[in-house]
Design an enzyme around this catalytic site. Structure first.
Site, PDB file in Angstrom:
ATOM      1  N   ALA A  42       0.841  -1.210   0.000  1.00  0.00           N
ATOM      2  CA  ALA A  42       0.000   0.000   0.000  1.00  0.00           C
ATOM      3  C   ALA A  42       0.877   1.260   0.000  1.00  0.00           C
ATOM      4  O   ALA A  42       0.631   2.202  -0.759  1.00  0.00           O
ATOM      5  CB  ALA A  42      -0.934  -0.001   1.209  1.00  0.00           C
ATOM      6  N   HIS A  84      -5.744   8.834   9.227  1.00  0.00           N
ATOM      7  CA  HIS A  84      -5.719   8.669  10.682  1.00  0.00           C
ATOM      8  C   HIS A  84      -6.240   9.954  11.330  1.00  0.00           C
ATOM      9  O   HIS A  84      -5.883  11.052  10.901  1.00  0.00           O
ATOM     10  CB  HIS A  84      -4.278   8.470  11.184  1.00  0.00           C
ATOM     11  CG  HIS A  84      -3.684   7.129  10.858  1.00  0.00           C
ATOM     12  ND1 HIS A  84      -4.389   6.103  10.291  1.00  0.00           N
ATOM     13  CD2 HIS A  84      -2.422   6.648  11.053  1.00  0.00           C
ATOM     14  CE1 HIS A  84      -3.599   5.055  10.139  1.00  0.00           C
ATOM     15  NE2 HIS A  84      -2.399   5.354  10.582  1.00  0.00           N
ATOM     16  N   CYS A 101       3.467   6.759  11.045  1.00  0.00           N
ATOM     17  CA  CYS A 101       2.403   7.607  10.498  1.00  0.00           C
ATOM     18  C   CYS A 101       1.709   8.468  11.555  1.00  0.00           C
ATOM     19  O   CYS A 101       1.522   9.672  11.368  1.00  0.00           O
ATOM     20  CB  CYS A 101       1.370   6.758   9.772  1.00  0.00           C
ATOM     21  SG  CYS A 101       0.896   5.251  10.641  1.00  0.00           S
ATOM     22  N   SER A 134       5.842 -11.247  -5.281  1.00  0.00           N
ATOM     23  CA  SER A 134       5.240 -10.118  -5.995  1.00  0.00           C
ATOM     24  C   SER A 134       6.000  -9.739  -7.268  1.00  0.00           C
ATOM     25  O   SER A 134       5.562  -8.867  -8.021  1.00  0.00           O
ATOM     26  CB  SER A 134       5.185  -8.903  -5.081  1.00  0.00           C
ATOM     27  OG  SER A 134       4.444  -9.190  -3.930  1.00  0.00           O
TER      28      SER A 134
END
Lengths: 351, 351
Positions: B32, B260, B147, B59
């Site tokens: 992400a 957030h 974050c 991946s």
């Protein structure tokens, strides 16, 4: 000021009910809290002689089950409370202001779940685990506190009694059912629209609530706080009978159907350890300590759907203050936060 | 301790890149945050000579667009960083610990988004709005903060500089994208299961996240705090270069995809009014004040999807402390909270 006469518990005998069972009315019976009130009366086997379900014209005729019986909802109108001993109101502040004095005049004791009378000096604001003795000071109306206040004071009272509390800083994570049935429907509808890739429409809240958080519950006041936040300040002070208690609240709505969560930071007057806090909370009535991080056990709103206790966990020493304690408090907002607390008040009233 | 040699900015010239554009690698490119890093590099027109997308074997082969070109994701293996000037890592703590020193050895400067090196004394922990000067103290690795820390320190720095900060009490409302792509899928899947009336299954989180709140982010530490909460304490101190700053954090996951939110109570060293706080926040870079309750304007996670600023609102005087201020801080956790901050560090690096 509200103009209602002084009533007292003697009315039960005067009204001719069977002394050991009572005529109960639920006003706002078709709402989220009203329906829960009917359920709680049944589940707790409240001694009901006759149950009268009342609502506005729009909802009249709705049928609601109670102990295997189907009861038709009637319109709330003059005279309807004449044979009622206790009226549980969950009709909103406006209707309560109008109708509760009428119910009192007609002989009922009103337990009101709205904001209408909570800060009225003549009205007891009661959480049965905390101040049941206040119930008998009523003059016809007893107020049920705000949902987010109830669960916080239940969890903090044992600490308050043991070491005293200087200051509370609380941030809430409140479920949409606190707004009512329409909000539950709105969250469901928005989630469906999201899944179908449709535009998401909002009407109950000013913004999409699905996958969002709104730092806005009830109206904004002049001081920048919302009414919900000020309720937590003022009601906590009244219930704990501590007008100088320092409380700072931030209330937010989250996309959860049932169960309010609260992140609470409390500064005590004397030191209390985490172990001691757990010990006294474990002993207290109405509280379940769910606090085993090692087993990933902590309170969750989903847990509160099947549990009438106030769930307390994540209890830990505040790293920023030697007298600080952090905790995570969850309860079912429709039950302990509203319907259950109201019925518990009624239970005290008839004891 | 991690064993990587002292590198410095001179490597750009040694590696023979065009001096005004750089060879960039994104490690964990299919995650992400990795995908967001590629987007941010394009959107901010970062001077990229060659973009190398790296991931695990699983991946590899995935194709990702960058400036109209399709780039195939390669396996991260020895030698792959030899022509790389700057490697943006978002591969998780374990892989970062293993691979970042290799990348440095092969001549890249690593900007790492994981928790692996943040508290390492030799590693600068940087938010470009706050401590850009630290970037040049790097020895090969620069850490991107957590974050929830980034958005809080961006919002608090102007206040910190003006009146000083004594204590911070924060409760978070964090989006599932902070956990990664799998958590985004899990929330979507659970919501679909709910709509279809199916049993809801959880694999990423220990409990259902749809219509629930989990007071649990990252692992639990011995002191009862989660690692996420301790990151907010320790990283804030390191970024503000204030090892004694008092911070108390509660971190909770909410059913939100992106953005957030944080309810922050801050106790300043000297008095600051709400108006003064708004004024200095309005002037600060990277911040947008969204604070007009009368017009129902306050920060929302959904707002942060299209806004790279840290959004600050609900600024009000703390009713429980004369030096207290409450605020509501929202930011896009994948962008300012991760990918954007990393690219901003890279921008400073090449200035």
């Amino acid at each position: 000021m509200n103009n209602y006469g002084k009533m007292n518990i003697v009315i039960f005998e005067l009204e001719g009910s069977n002394l050991s069972s009572y005529n109960i009315a639920v006003v706002g019976a078709t709402g989220a809290v009203g329906r829960e009130m009917v359920k709680v009366l049944e589940q707790r086997n409240f001694p009901v002689n006759k149950l009268k379900l009342l609502a506005t014209e729009r909802s009249a005729g709705t049928r609601i089950n109670f102990k295997g019986e189907t009861i038709e909802v009637q319109v709330t109108r003059e005279g309807v409370f004449k044979d009622v001993d206790i009226a549980l109101f969950s009709a909103g502040s406006g209707p309560s202001k109008k109708i509760a004095p009428l119910a009192v005049k007609e002989g009922a004791v009103v337990i009101d779940n709205s904001n209408a009378f909570r800060m009225d000096k003549r009205v007891p604001l009661v959480v049965p685990e905390i101040n049941p003795e206040k119930i008998f000071e009523h003059e016809g109306i007893i107020a049920n506190p705000n949902c987010s206040t109830i669960q916080m004071v239940v969890a903090l009272k044992p600490i308050y009694d043991t070491v005293g509390i200087e200051r509370i800083i609380v941030s809430t994570y409140q479920a949409v059912s606190g707004t009512g049935k329409k909000a539950i429907e709105e969250l469901k509808k928005q989630v469906k629209e999201y899944i179908k890739g449709k535009d998401i429409e909002s009407s109950v809240y000013p913004y999409q609530i699905a996958f969002n958080v709104l730092p806005h519950i009830d109206i904004f006041k002049e001081n920048g706080y919302t009414q919900e936040e000020m309720k937590m300040v003022n009601e906590t002070r009244k219930i704990l009978n501590d007008p100088d208690l320092k409380v700072s609240a931030t209330a937010a709505r989250v996309p959860v159907f049932y169960g309010h969560s609260e992140s609470v930071n409390v500064q005590t007057k004397e030191k209390i350890t985490v172990d001691e806090a757990k010990r006294i909370l474990n002993k207290a009535s109405g509280i379940k300590v769910v606090d085993e991080p090692g087993r990933l056990l902590y309170p969750l709103p989903l847990m509160s759907e099947d549990d009438d206790n106030v769930l307390v966990g994540r209890i830990r020493e505040d790293l920023s203050h030697e007298l600080g304690l952090n905790m995570w408090i969850v309860a079912n907002n429709l039950r302990k936060g509203a319907a259950l607390n109201a019925v518990q008040i009624a239970e005290e009233l008839i004891k």
